[in-house]
Motif scaffolding. Structure first.
Motif, PDB file in Angstrom:
ATOM      1  N   MET A 110       0.848  -1.186   0.000  1.00  0.00           N
ATOM      2  CA  MET A 110       0.000   0.000   0.000  1.00  0.00           C
ATOM      3  C   MET A 110       0.888   1.241   0.000  1.00  0.00           C
ATOM      4  O   MET A 110       1.982   1.235   0.528  1.00  0.00           O
ATOM      5  N   ALA A 111       0.356   2.266  -0.590  1.00  0.00           N
ATOM      6  CA  ALA A 111       1.069   3.534  -0.648  1.00  0.00           C
ATOM      7  C   ALA A 111       0.091   4.663  -0.354  1.00  0.00           C
ATOM      8  O   ALA A 111      -1.072   4.604  -0.764  1.00  0.00           O
ATOM      9  N   LYS A 112       0.568   5.662   0.340  1.00  0.00           N
ATOM     10  CA  LYS A 112      -0.231   6.861   0.569  1.00  0.00           C
ATOM     11  C   LYS A 112       0.035   7.808  -0.597  1.00  0.00           C
ATOM     12  O   LYS A 112       1.189   8.081  -0.932  1.00  0.00           O
ATOM     13  N   ILE A 113      -1.046   8.288  -1.210  1.00  0.00           N
ATOM     14  CA  ILE A 113      -0.947   9.227  -2.323  1.00  0.00           C
ATOM     15  C   ILE A 113      -1.737  10.470  -1.957  1.00  0.00           C
ATOM     16  O   ILE A 113      -2.868  10.376  -1.471  1.00  0.00           O
ATOM     17  N   THR A 114      -1.137  11.621  -2.186  1.00  0.00           N
ATOM     18  CA  THR A 114      -1.820  12.889  -1.934  1.00  0.00           C
ATOM     19  C   THR A 114      -2.112  13.559  -3.262  1.00  0.00           C
ATOM     20  O   THR A 114      -1.207  13.797  -4.068  1.00  0.00           O
ATOM     21  N   PHE A 115      -3.385  13.839  -3.480  1.00  0.00           N
ATOM     22  CA  PHE A 115      -3.859  14.557  -4.658  1.00  0.00           C
ATOM     23  C   PHE A 115      -4.088  16.002  -4.239  1.00  0.00           C
ATOM     24  O   PHE A 115      -4.743  16.252  -3.222  1.00  0.00           O
ATOM     25  N   VAL A 116      -3.567  16.944  -5.016  1.00  0.00           N
ATOM     26  CA  VAL A 116      -3.721  18.351  -4.701  1.00  0.00           C
ATOM     27  C   VAL A 116      -4.500  19.017  -5.832  1.00  0.00           C
ATOM     28  O   VAL A 116      -4.048  19.038  -6.988  1.00  0.00           O
ATOM     29  N   GLU A 117      -5.684  19.518  -5.478  1.00  0.00           N
ATOM     30  CA  GLU A 117      -6.490  20.235  -6.466  1.00  0.00           C
ATOM     31  C   GLU A 117      -5.792  21.536  -6.840  1.00  0.00           C
ATOM     32  O   GLU A 117      -4.922  22.040  -6.120  1.00  0.00           O
ATOM     33  N   PHE A 118      -6.209  22.156  -7.944  1.00  0.00           N
ATOM     34  CA  PHE A 118      -5.593  23.388  -8.409  1.00  0.00           C
ATOM     35  C   PHE A 118      -5.664  24.488  -7.353  1.00  0.00           C
ATOM     36  O   PHE A 118      -4.752  25.289  -7.216  1.00  0.00           O
ATOM     37  N   ASP A 119      -6.742  24.484  -6.545  1.00  0.00           N
ATOM     38  CA  ASP A 119      -6.894  25.515  -5.510  1.00  0.00           C
ATOM     39  C   ASP A 119      -6.091  25.213  -4.242  1.00  0.00           C
ATOM     40  O   ASP A 119      -6.136  25.970  -3.275  1.00  0.00           O
ATOM     41  N   GLY A 120      -5.364  24.104  -4.227  1.00  0.00           N
ATOM     42  CA  GLY A 120      -4.537  23.752  -3.082  1.00  0.00           C
ATOM     43  C   GLY A 120      -5.151  22.761  -2.117  1.00  0.00           C
ATOM     44  O   GLY A 120      -4.483  22.288  -1.202  1.00  0.00           O
ATOM     45  N   THR A 121      -6.414  22.415  -2.305  1.00  0.00           N
ATOM     46  CA  THR A 121      -7.072  21.439  -1.437  1.00  0.00           C
ATOM     47  C   THR A 121      -6.414  20.079  -1.609  1.00  0.00           C
ATOM     48  O   THR A 121      -6.240  19.611  -2.740  1.00  0.00           O
ATOM     49  N   GLU A 122      -6.050  19.453  -0.494  1.00  0.00           N
ATOM     50  CA  GLU A 122      -5.368  18.162  -0.530  1.00  0.00           C
ATOM     51  C   GLU A 122      -6.298  17.024  -0.123  1.00  0.00           C
ATOM     52  O   GLU A 122      -7.139  17.193   0.753  1.00  0.00           O
ATOM     53  N   HIS A 123      -6.108  15.895  -0.783  1.00  0.00           N
ATOM     54  CA  HIS A 123      -6.844  14.664  -0.478  1.00  0.00           C
ATOM     55  C   HIS A 123      -5.826  13.531  -0.432  1.00  0.00           C
ATOM     56  O   HIS A 123      -5.168  13.262  -1.428  1.00  0.00           O
ATOM     57  N   SER A 124      -5.694  12.873   0.719  1.00  0.00           N
ATOM     58  CA  SER A 124      -4.769  11.750   0.841  1.00  0.00           C
ATOM     59  C   SER A 124      -5.546  10.446   0.878  1.00  0.00           C
ATOM     60  O   SER A 124      -6.581  10.350   1.547  1.00  0.00           O
ATOM     61  N   VAL A 125      -5.053   9.458   0.139  1.00  0.00           N
ATOM     62  CA  VAL A 125      -5.710   8.153   0.067  1.00  0.00           C
ATOM     63  C   VAL A 125      -4.666   7.056   0.210  1.00  0.00           C
ATOM     64  O   VAL A 125      -3.476   7.278  -0.025  1.00  0.00           O
ATOM     65  N   GLU A 126      -5.122   5.885   0.599  1.00  0.00           N
ATOM     66  CA  GLU A 126      -4.281   4.691   0.605  1.00  0.00           C
ATOM     67  C   GLU A 126      -4.600   3.926  -0.678  1.00  0.00           C
ATOM     68  O   GLU A 126      -5.766   3.717  -1.015  1.00  0.00           O
ATOM     69  N   ALA A 127      -3.566   3.531  -1.386  1.00  0.00           N
ATOM     70  CA  ALA A 127      -3.754   2.833  -2.655  1.00  0.00           C
ATOM     71  C   ALA A 127      -3.058   1.479  -2.608  1.00  0.00           C
ATOM     72  O   ALA A 127      -1.944   1.367  -2.102  1.00  0.00           O
ATOM     73  N   LYS A 128      -3.715   0.476  -3.140  1.00  0.00           N
ATOM     74  CA  LYS A 128      -3.162  -0.877  -3.166  1.00  0.00           C
ATOM     75  C   LYS A 128      -2.139  -1.022  -4.281  1.00  0.00           C
ATOM     76  O   LYS A 128      -2.323  -0.489  -5.385  1.00  0.00           O
ATOM     77  N   ASN A 129      -1.098  -1.771  -3.995  1.00  0.00           N
ATOM     78  CA  ASN A 129      -0.107  -2.079  -5.018  1.00  0.00           C
ATOM     79  C   ASN A 129      -0.780  -2.770  -6.198  1.00  0.00           C
ATOM     80  O   ASN A 129      -1.658  -3.606  -6.017  1.00  0.00           O
ATOM     81  N   GLY A 130      -0.367  -2.393  -7.391  1.00  0.00           N
ATOM     82  CA  GLY A 130      -0.919  -2.974  -8.605  1.00  0.00           C
ATOM     83  C   GLY A 130      -2.053  -2.167  -9.203  1.00  0.00           C
ATOM     84  O   GLY A 130      -2.335  -2.293 -10.385  1.00  0.00           O
ATOM     85  N   ALA A 131      -2.703  -1.337  -8.393  1.00  0.00           N
ATOM     86  CA  ALA A 131      -3.758  -0.456  -8.906  1.00  0.00           C
ATOM     87  C   ALA A 131      -3.083   0.742  -9.579  1.00  0.00           C
ATOM     88  O   ALA A 131      -1.893   1.001  -9.385  1.00  0.00           O
ATOM     89  N   SER A 132      -3.840   1.474 -10.353  1.00  0.00           N
ATOM     90  CA  SER A 132      -3.288   2.707 -10.919  1.00  0.00           C
ATOM     91  C   SER A 132      -3.603   3.864  -9.965  1.00  0.00           C
ATOM     92  O   SER A 132      -4.525   3.777  -9.141  1.00  0.00           O
ATOM     93  N   VAL A 133      -2.849   4.917 -10.097  1.00  0.00           N
ATOM     94  CA  VAL A 133      -3.108   6.119  -9.299  1.00  0.00           C
ATOM     95  C   VAL A 133      -4.508   6.634  -9.611  1.00  0.00           C
ATOM     96  O   VAL A 133      -5.236   7.072  -8.725  1.00  0.00           O
ATOM     97  N   MET A 134      -4.922   6.537 -10.870  1.00  0.00           N
ATOM     98  CA  MET A 134      -6.271   6.950 -11.257  1.00  0.00           C
ATOM     99  C   MET A 134      -7.334   6.127 -10.547  1.00  0.00           C
ATOM    100  O   MET A 134      -8.325   6.670 -10.072  1.00  0.00           O
ATOM    101  N   GLU A 135      -7.132   4.810 -10.459  1.00  0.00           N
ATOM    102  CA  GLU A 135      -8.109   3.950  -9.780  1.00  0.00           C
ATOM    103  C   GLU A 135      -8.252   4.341  -8.315  1.00  0.00           C
ATOM    104  O   GLU A 135      -9.367   4.343  -7.783  1.00  0.00           O
ATOM    105  N   ALA A 136      -7.146   4.687  -7.677  1.00  0.00           N
ATOM    106  CA  ALA A 136      -7.203   5.136  -6.281  1.00  0.00           C
ATOM    107  C   ALA A 136      -8.011   6.428  -6.178  1.00  0.00           C
ATOM    108  O   ALA A 136      -8.807   6.610  -5.247  1.00  0.00           O
ATOM    109  N   ALA A 137      -7.837   7.331  -7.141  1.00  0.00           N
ATOM    110  CA  ALA A 137      -8.575   8.595  -7.135  1.00  0.00           C
ATOM    111  C   ALA A 137     -10.070   8.368  -7.327  1.00  0.00           C
ATOM    112  O   ALA A 137     -10.891   8.952  -6.608  1.00  0.00           O
TER     113      ALA A 137
END
Length: 106
Positions: free
Chosen positions: A1-28
């Motif tokens: 598992m990996a923690k991924i942080t998505f940052v919207e253009f306005d600076g809002t952050e969203h952190s998620v846990e993503a499973k190995n083998g999935a794509s970053v898009m699938e986690a989003a």
């Protein structure tokens, strides 16, 4: 598992846990991250999952292949660190990955 942080253009952050083998898009998509539409469902046939990869992770995510580069040619505001999140596979060494969304996906 990996923690991924998505940052919207306005600076809002969203952190998620993503499973190995999935794509970053699938986690989003799984966590309803705003700005990642993924209209093609991850088939590398659109650019609605375009992200900017944090400089500290560029070596780990690698360079886009020819198909991805062709799709990025149609994306808005492409930068040297642009990737399609559907083409980035989650693995342990991506733990802490930060990706930012372009203004066009706000």
């Amino acid at each position: 598992m990996a923690k991924i942080t998505f940052v919207e253009f306005d600076g809002t952050e969203h952190s998620v846990e993503a499973k190995n083998g999935a794509s970053v898009m699938e986690a989003a998509i799984r966590d309803s991250i705003p700005g990642i539409d993924a209209d093609c469902g991850g088939a590398c046939a659109c650019a609605t999952c375009h992200v900017y990869v944090d400089a500290n992770f560029m070596d780990k995510v690698g360079q886009p292949n020819d198909m991805e580069q062709s799709m990025l040619d149609f994306a808005e505001n492409v930068e040297s660190n642009s990737r399609l999140s559907c083409q980035i596979t989650v693995k342990d060494d991506l733990d802490g990955l930060i990706v930012r969304m372009p203004e066009s996906q706000a």
